[in-house]
Design a protein around this motif. Structure first.
Motif, mmCIF file in Angstrom:
data_model
loop_
_atom_site.group_PDB
_atom_site.id
_atom_site.type_symbol
_atom_site.label_atom_id
_atom_site.label_comp_id
_atom_site.label_asym_id
_atom_site.label_seq_id
_atom_site.Cartn_x
_atom_site.Cartn_y
_atom_site.Cartn_z
ATOM 1 N N ASN A 117 41.096 58.258 38.430
ATOM 2 C CA ASN A 117 41.790 58.030 39.697
ATOM 3 C C ASN A 117 41.362 56.722 40.353
ATOM 4 O O ASN A 117 42.181 56.008 40.925
ATOM 5 C CB ASN A 117 41.527 59.195 40.660
ATOM 6 C CG ASN A 117 42.311 60.427 40.261
ATOM 7 O OD1 ASN A 117 43.414 60.315 39.755
ATOM 8 N ND2 ASN A 117 41.731 61.583 40.482
ATOM 9 N N GLY A 120 43.217 53.702 39.482
ATOM 10 C CA GLY A 120 44.560 53.501 40.018
ATOM 11 C C GLY A 120 44.599 53.189 41.502
ATOM 12 O O GLY A 120 45.673 53.087 42.083
ATOM 13 N N LEU C 232 53.092 56.065 37.144
ATOM 14 C CA LEU C 232 51.927 55.193 37.276
ATOM 15 C C LEU C 232 52.341 53.767 37.594
ATOM 16 O O LEU C 232 51.696 53.081 38.402
ATOM 17 C CB LEU C 232 51.093 55.229 35.988
ATOM 18 C CG LEU C 232 50.264 56.486 35.786
ATOM 19 C CD1 LEU C 232 49.572 56.453 34.443
ATOM 20 C CD2 LEU C 232 49.244 56.619 36.895
ATOM 21 N N SER C 235 53.319 53.575 41.168
ATOM 22 C CA SER C 235 52.126 53.578 42.013
ATOM 23 C C SER C 235 51.498 52.186 42.047
ATOM 24 O O SER C 235 51.029 51.717 43.087
ATOM 25 C CB SER C 235 51.134 54.617 41.476
ATOM 26 O OG SER C 235 49.845 54.323 41.877
ATOM 27 N N ASN C 302 49.343 59.304 41.434
ATOM 28 C CA ASN C 302 48.534 59.366 40.214
ATOM 29 C C ASN C 302 48.223 60.803 39.837
ATOM 30 O O ASN C 302 48.316 61.190 38.672
ATOM 31 C CB ASN C 302 47.231 58.581 40.400
ATOM 32 C CG ASN C 302 47.478 57.090 40.500
ATOM 33 O OD1 ASN C 302 48.520 56.608 40.066
ATOM 34 N ND2 ASN C 302 46.542 56.369 41.082
#
Lengths: 292, 257, 316
Positions: A117, A120, C232, C235, C302
């Motif tokens: 995580n 990202g 993704l 994001s 995510n």
């Protein structure tokens, strides 16, 4: 009963449409590369005549003809060195812990998910963390140290994931052979696992560094200066970096500054190209050694 | 029974991998300076039993041991016994040769280095390589990587690697199954030569090899719930000519396995 | 054969090496210490997340003590720097969504088409050249993309749309799309390459053409990975800062017209950080409130993509 003619007709349609779509897919693939070429060509063209020795050795200035990126260049070098210094041991240490020491339990899975995580999270959020934690709470001010620590936290997930992969690729039989000779876990890691995994780890770290030094957003958030007329000499000095200098020039309306930005971009791209070439060299050299 | 003729002994040894019982009630004696072969059909737990002798099973998560394994009269599974010390004194050679991606010299020197043995490393390495009948093959290329050696040479290198620590027992897990017949015979010769000073336990699925090489044989089988158990053990010549248990006889005469 | 026997090894003092216990005890302490040290390293990654959340929440509290969450989330005007001040974040969210939406509209077809080509059609030689080139696209710093958007793409587009302002969502969105093509392409390709050969062979055996195998067998089998790849990439586009800061403008506006100038959440944070906003003022706290919202949005996306893959992963 199967109708041969109808089948063959249909087959031709299927084959034609297949060929059409292949061309489409190939075109799509090449379009990305085409844009890359256009981009580099455009930047290169805009920088012609502006990338010279004077540019490399001057400080930024309100007069485009006299401006240069000396301070930004050294800021980038400082930042890269410190970030590598902090992130490599912590990243590799985490990877070793996860792969060689940790039992396969909830905690390990939690740490692993957390790392995915973190990979990202937008880079500007890391900048905000750096601002609140390093610049203010730990009172480091808007210094290279704060910037390096911020980029370290940002680079850790990438390094950890690359190091984990490298460590996982070490064949299990080598570990078993070492354990059977009475080696302790750390001895196995230090003498067998790390030497074998090192090229992968180094490649991953270099790539993480090259990403970090291209980032302007987190450094802007911790208020690295955009107009700096000295070279930083200590980690506590204020600083600026190449991407911020470029951003500053791009933001100005006068056309001359656009050329400065283009020249700065060429310098940045050259730095990145060298880093990536180094990563490829490291990987190839160690692959050759392994095959000897 | 502490006996100067006994090197290793297991007493009612049970082994679990998680909820699966791999060994049940194995009790046997391994005499000193003899070659003991563990034979049996595949899956009967031979390698698992071998790994109990140097506590290598512990590297498999979820493994559990009950019962005792006595080495020179002391239980190696007792609290406070360090597995690395056990492995220092009981060495292992694996089924597929696994030299480290290092030079020949570094491979053999690894064990002494890691266990903190000071002294003339070159001498230790040379003696181990001579003992493993590999010195002549490699004496001019000690610095070159071990990966270049042939399969048989690599396996002898792994034996030299174990010998460098001067263990008292050498465990061999099907050491010849990845080798060609010529290399196999060389290793069997080597084994017989080593038996004078070392206690050797070899796992093999090749009965002819067991008959050729071993002094003592232990026959294992898988019971209905797939746990491995020891059926009988005794001198090889007796077991192969007049086995006590019918299952042993069936296996040896080739009726199964 | 006479054995060259060394005899049992002895230490320098002449004690038999069987008494290794002292050496072993020292080693045991060292091993424990090393393990603690490595665990501490692993803990740093956990602390990073804790730090991000704690810091954003604590600082945003300075904002939310004066502005209600409802007003923040539903207000339609964002003017913290002007009088009268309005603190409705919707214009920033819409600006972010607009640019990210344009980006994914560009990246999805092109990225997916590349993935299909590379995984189902391309020969090894072609793959070895094309894949690294696409990776280079991913490695270009975003300031460079921002420059490209402002100085090349915008003038180009203004030939088509003469009414377009210099700063607009379209240029930024298009260039962002180019930036995330490699992400869509390589993640989708991973999902497609993971589909076992046996499925493809079964389809060929039934007389399917390569195109049919790719679109009717491989893609459906990989769809969960492809969807995850898109989420993704989206994001990533939402979190992107420099391209929009340079090319999309700094005028928060509630509009879906891509030809207009807007401001994204990330660009707003940059704008305040570049200014001289003093610490402790509500204007200062706005960057953390916006940052918190941004963090939550990307985190949710995510997590959703991870959940989606776990839940809908095809079993071959």
């Amino acid at each position: 009963m199967k109708n041969a003619t109808a089948f063959r007709q249909h087959l031709r349609t299927r084959q034609l449409s297949g060929r059409f779509f292949v061309a489409l897919f190939l075109g799509a693939t090449l379009s990305g590369i085409f844009v890359l070429v256009v981009l580099v060509a455009d930047v290169f063209k805009d920088s012609l005549g502006w990338l010279d020795w004077q540019f490399l050795t001057s400080y930024p200035s309100r007069k485009p003809q006299e401006a240069g990126l000396l301070s930004a260049f050294f800021g980038t070098l400082w930042l890269m060195a410190l970030t590598a210094l902090f992130s490599l041991p912590v990243g590799v240490g985490t990877a070793i812990y996860l792969e060689e020491y940790s039992p396969d339990n909830m905690l390990r899975r939690l740490i692993q998910t957390n790392i995915s995580n973190l990979a990202g999270v937008p880079s500007i959020v890391y900048g905000l963390l750096g601002l609140g934690l390093f610049v203010q709470a730990l009172a480091m001010g808007r210094s290279i140290l704060a910037g390096a620590l911020t980029l370290t936290l940002m680079s850790l997930p990438v390094i950890i994931i690359a190091a984990q992969e490298a460590i996982r690729s070490v064949p299990e039989v080598h570990r078993l052979g070492a354990y059977a000779l009475g080696a302790t876990r750390w001895q196995v890691v230090r003498n067998i696992v790390l030497p074998t995994a090192l090229p992968g780890i180094l490649t991953g770290t270099i790539l993480a560094m090259s990403r970090a030094i291209g980032e302007a957003a987190p450094m802007i958030a911790i208020s690295a200066l955009v107009y700096l007329t000295f070279i930083p000499v200590s980690p506590l000095d204020r600083f600026t970096v190449l991407p911020i200098q470029i951003f500053n020039w791009v933001s100005r309306p006068q056309e001359d500054f656009a050329h400065l930005a283009a020249a700065g971009i060429i310098v940045l791209l050259i730095v990145l190209l060298s880093l990536n070439a180094a990563a490829i060299l490291v990987r190839n050299r160690y692959q050759k050694r392994a095959e000897e | 029974m502490l006996n100067s003729l006994t090197s290793l002994e297991t007493r009612k040894l049970d082994l679990w991998y998680g909820n699966f019982q791999a060994l049940r009630g194995v009790s046997m004696i391994v005499p000193r300076n003899q070659i003991t072969a563990i034979i049996g059909p595949s899956g009967c737990g031979k390698s698992s039993l071998l790994r109990c002798f140097n506590r290598m099973n512990e590297l498999i998560p979820g493994s559990k041991v009950k019962g005792e394994v006595l080495f020179e009269g002391r239980n190696i599974y007792a609290a406070g016994v360090d597995p690395t010390e056990v492995r220092y004194r009981i060495g292992m050679v694996f089924q597929k040769p696994n030299p480290f991606p290092k030079s020949v010299f570094e491979n053999v020197a690894f064990g002494p280095r890691v266990n903190g043995i000071t002294g003339n490393l070159e001498e230790i390495v040379e003696r181990a390589l001579r003992r493993a009948a590999l010195w002549d093959d490699v004496k001019d290329r000690l610095g070159r990587t071990a990966v270049e050696l042939s399969g048989g040479q690599q396996q002898r290198l792994c034996i030299a690697r174990a010998l460098a620590l001067q263990p008292e027992v050498i465990l061999m897990d099907e050491p010849c199954s990845a080798l060609d017949p010529v290399a196999t015979l060389k290793i069997e010769d080597l084994m017989r030569g080593l038996a004078a000073e070392y206690t050797i336990i070899i796992v093999t699925h090749n009965m002819q090899q067991a008959a050729r090489v071993s002094d003592i044989a232990a026959f294992m089988m898988m019971e209905e719930d797939r746990a491995g158990a020891l059926v009988e053990y005794g001198t090889t010549s007796k077991m192969f000519t007049t086995p006590r248990d019918k299952r042993t006889e069936d296996y040896i005469t080739g009726r199964f396995g | 054969m006479l054995p060259e026997h060394l005899g049992p090894l002895r230490t320098a003092a002449g004690e038999p090496l069987l008494s290794l216990s002292r050496v072993r005890q020292r080693n045991r302490l060292k091993e424990r210490a090393i393990q603690q040290l490595l665990f501490a390293c692993a803990l740093i990654s956990v602390l990073t997340t804790v730090g991000i959340v704690a810091m954003l929440v604590v600082q945003a509290a300075g904002f939310f003590s004066e502005v209600s969450v409802v007003e923040f989330l539903t207000g339609t005007q964002w003017t913290p720097l002007f009088q009268p001040q309005h603190f409705g974040v919707m214009p920033l969210v819409v600006g972010t969504s607009l640019t990210a939406g344009i980006a994914i509209l560009v990246a999805l077809p092109i990225g997916l088409a590349s993935a299909i080509y590379l995984s189902e059609y391309a020969q090894d030689r072609v793959r070895r050249v094309v894949k690294p080139l696409l990776e280079i696209l991913a490695g270009i710093p975003t300031v460079v993309y921002g420059y490209f958007a402002l100085t090349f793409v915008t003038p180009l587009l203004r030939n088509v749309f003469p009414d377009m302002i210099v700063f607009n969502a379209l240029s930024a969105g298009l260039v962002m799309g180019i930036m995330i093509i490699p992400m869509v392409s390589s993640l989708s390709e991973d999902a497609m390459v993971a589909v076992p050969r046996s499925l493809r062979n079964a389809a060929y055996g039934l007389g399917a053409t390569r195109f049919e195998v790719a679109t009717r067998v491989v893609m459906p089998a990989a769809v969960s990975g492809i969807v995850a790849a898109c989420i993704l990439a989206l994001s990533r586009a939402v979190g992107e800062t420099m391209i929009v800061a340079i090319a999309a403008g700094s005028t928060p506006k509630l509009t879906l017209n891509p030809l207009e100038s807007i401001q994204t959440m990330t660009a707003y944070i940059v704008q305040i950080s570049l200014g001289e906003t003093p610490q402790g003022t509500i204007e200062y706290y706005t960057i953390f409130a916006v940052g918190l919202l941004l963090f939550m949005m990307t985190l949710l996306m995510n997590l959703f993509s991870q959940w989606f893959v776990r839940r809908y992963r095809e079993k071959y």
